[in-house]
Design a protein around this motif. Structure first.
Motif, mmCIF file in Angstrom:
data_model
loop_
_atom_site.group_PDB
_atom_site.id
_atom_site.type_symbol
_atom_site.label_atom_id
_atom_site.label_comp_id
_atom_site.label_asym_id
_atom_site.label_seq_id
_atom_site.Cartn_x
_atom_site.Cartn_y
_atom_site.Cartn_z
ATOM 1 N N UNK A 268 39.009 36.131 45.369
ATOM 2 C CA UNK A 268 39.404 36.183 46.771
ATOM 3 C C UNK A 268 38.636 35.136 47.568
ATOM 4 N N UNK A 269 39.157 34.814 48.757
ATOM 5 C CA UNK A 269 38.397 33.964 49.656
ATOM 6 C C UNK A 269 37.229 34.776 50.211
ATOM 7 N N UNK A 270 36.363 34.147 50.984
ATOM 8 C CA UNK A 270 35.168 34.830 51.489
ATOM 9 C C UNK A 270 35.497 35.999 52.415
ATOM 10 N N UNK A 271 36.651 35.977 53.076
ATOM 11 C CA UNK A 271 37.027 37.086 53.955
ATOM 12 C C UNK A 271 37.681 38.227 53.178
ATOM 13 N N UNK A 272 38.028 37.986 51.933
ATOM 14 C CA UNK A 272 38.728 38.934 51.070
ATOM 15 C C UNK A 272 40.099 39.303 51.627
ATOM 16 N N UNK A 273 40.696 38.368 52.352
ATOM 17 C CA UNK A 273 42.033 38.571 52.899
ATOM 18 C C UNK A 273 43.091 37.762 52.164
ATOM 19 N N UNK A 274 42.662 36.835 51.322
ATOM 20 C CA UNK A 274 43.600 35.983 50.586
ATOM 21 C C UNK A 274 42.937 35.564 49.279
ATOM 22 N N UNK B 284 28.641 40.808 32.986
ATOM 23 C CA UNK B 284 27.455 41.188 32.219
ATOM 24 C C UNK B 284 26.303 41.683 33.085
ATOM 25 N N UNK B 285 26.125 41.047 34.271
ATOM 26 C CA UNK B 285 24.934 41.321 35.062
ATOM 27 C C UNK B 285 25.222 41.791 36.485
ATOM 28 N N UNK B 286 26.513 41.887 36.856
ATOM 29 C CA UNK B 286 26.855 42.308 38.214
ATOM 30 C C UNK B 286 26.445 41.288 39.260
ATOM 31 N N UNK B 287 26.330 40.031 38.846
ATOM 32 C CA UNK B 287 25.812 38.978 39.716
ATOM 33 C C UNK B 287 26.943 38.196 40.375
ATOM 34 N N UNK B 288 26.747 37.880 41.658
ATOM 35 C CA UNK B 288 27.648 36.987 42.399
ATOM 36 C C UNK B 288 29.073 37.525 42.498
ATOM 37 N N UNK B 289 29.186 38.790 42.856
ATOM 38 C CA UNK B 289 30.497 39.381 43.058
ATOM 39 C C UNK B 289 30.378 40.861 43.364
ATOM 40 N N UNK B 290 31.506 41.510 43.355
ATOM 41 C CA UNK B 290 31.574 42.947 43.620
ATOM 42 C C UNK B 290 32.140 43.638 42.383
ATOM 43 N N UNK B 291 31.650 44.836 42.117
ATOM 44 C CA UNK B 291 32.152 45.636 41.005
ATOM 45 C C UNK B 291 32.769 46.899 41.594
ATOM 46 N N UNK B 292 34.032 47.117 41.282
ATOM 47 C CA UNK B 292 34.761 48.286 41.750
ATOM 48 C C UNK B 292 35.088 49.163 40.542
ATOM 49 N N UNK C 147 34.471 27.540 42.596
ATOM 50 C CA UNK C 147 33.466 27.291 43.626
ATOM 51 C C UNK C 147 32.983 28.615 44.211
ATOM 52 N N UNK C 148 31.767 29.036 43.856
ATOM 53 C CA UNK C 148 31.272 30.324 44.363
ATOM 54 C C UNK C 148 31.039 30.333 45.869
ATOM 55 N N UNK C 149 30.983 29.176 46.502
ATOM 56 C CA UNK C 149 30.790 29.112 47.949
ATOM 57 C C UNK C 149 32.046 29.553 48.713
ATOM 58 N N UNK C 150 33.209 29.472 48.065
ATOM 59 C CA UNK C 150 34.467 29.843 48.738
ATOM 60 C C UNK C 150 35.155 31.013 48.053
ATOM 61 N N UNK C 151 34.480 31.632 47.081
ATOM 62 C CA UNK C 151 35.105 32.677 46.271
ATOM 63 C C UNK C 151 34.275 33.949 46.266
ATOM 64 N N UNK C 152 34.948 35.074 46.459
ATOM 65 C CA UNK C 152 34.359 36.382 46.203
ATOM 66 C C UNK C 152 35.045 36.931 44.962
#
Length: 111
Positions: free
Chosen positions: A82-88, A19-27, A95-100
Motif C-alpha cells: 500500500x501507499x503510506x496512507x494505506x488508501x491505495x 520473518x522478523x515483523x520488520x518494516x510493515x504491519x502484521x494482521x 521503495x520502503x519510503x513510499x510503501x507500507x
C-alpha cells in the motif's frame, strides 16, 4: 513489470517482514486468532520459516504468498503493498519510503 533488481529488493523486504515483523504491519484474522494458543504459535512459526516457494505460488519471485497446513488446518499468508496512507496501492513496492507492507495471516476458508 519490475526489473530483476527491484524483485530482489521486494523479496528481501517481504522476507524481513515475514520473518522478523520488520518494516510493515502484521494482521492476523479472527479465525487464526481463535485457534488454541499452541496451534496459533505453530502457525506463526511456519509463516516465519516458510521457504516452499515455487513457480506456482511465487510466479514473480517476490515471496509474497504462502499456504500450508498445520494440524489439519489450512492457512494462507499474503503480503500486500500500500501507499503510506494505506488508501491505495504502492507506487513502487521496492521503495520502503513510499510503501507500507501488510502481511495477513488467515485461514484458507477466510480468503
Amino acid at each position: 513489470m519490475s526489473s530483476r533488481e527491484d524483485i530482489l529488493v521486494i523479496r528481501r523486504l517481504n522476507d524481513d517482514l515475514r520473518r522478523e515483523g520488520r518494516d510493515g504491519k502484521v494482521m492476523i484474522t479472527q479465525g487464526v486468532q481463535a485457534l488454541r494458543q499452541e496451534l496459533l504459535q505453530q502457525v506463526l512459526d511456519v509463516v516465519k520459516t516458510f521457504d516452499d516457494f515455487t513457480p506456482d505460488n511465487d510466479p514473480h519471485g517476490e515471496h509474497d504468498f504462502g499456504s500450508f497446513k498445520v494440524d489439519g488446518v489450512s492457512v494462507f499468508w499474503k503480503i500486500d503493498y500500500y501507499d503510506q496512507t494505506m488508501e491505495a496501492g504502492s507506487p513502487d513496492p521496492s521503495d520502503p519510503e513510499v510503501t507500507t507492507r501488510v502481511l495477513t495471516i488467515m485461514l484458507a476458508e477466510e480468503y
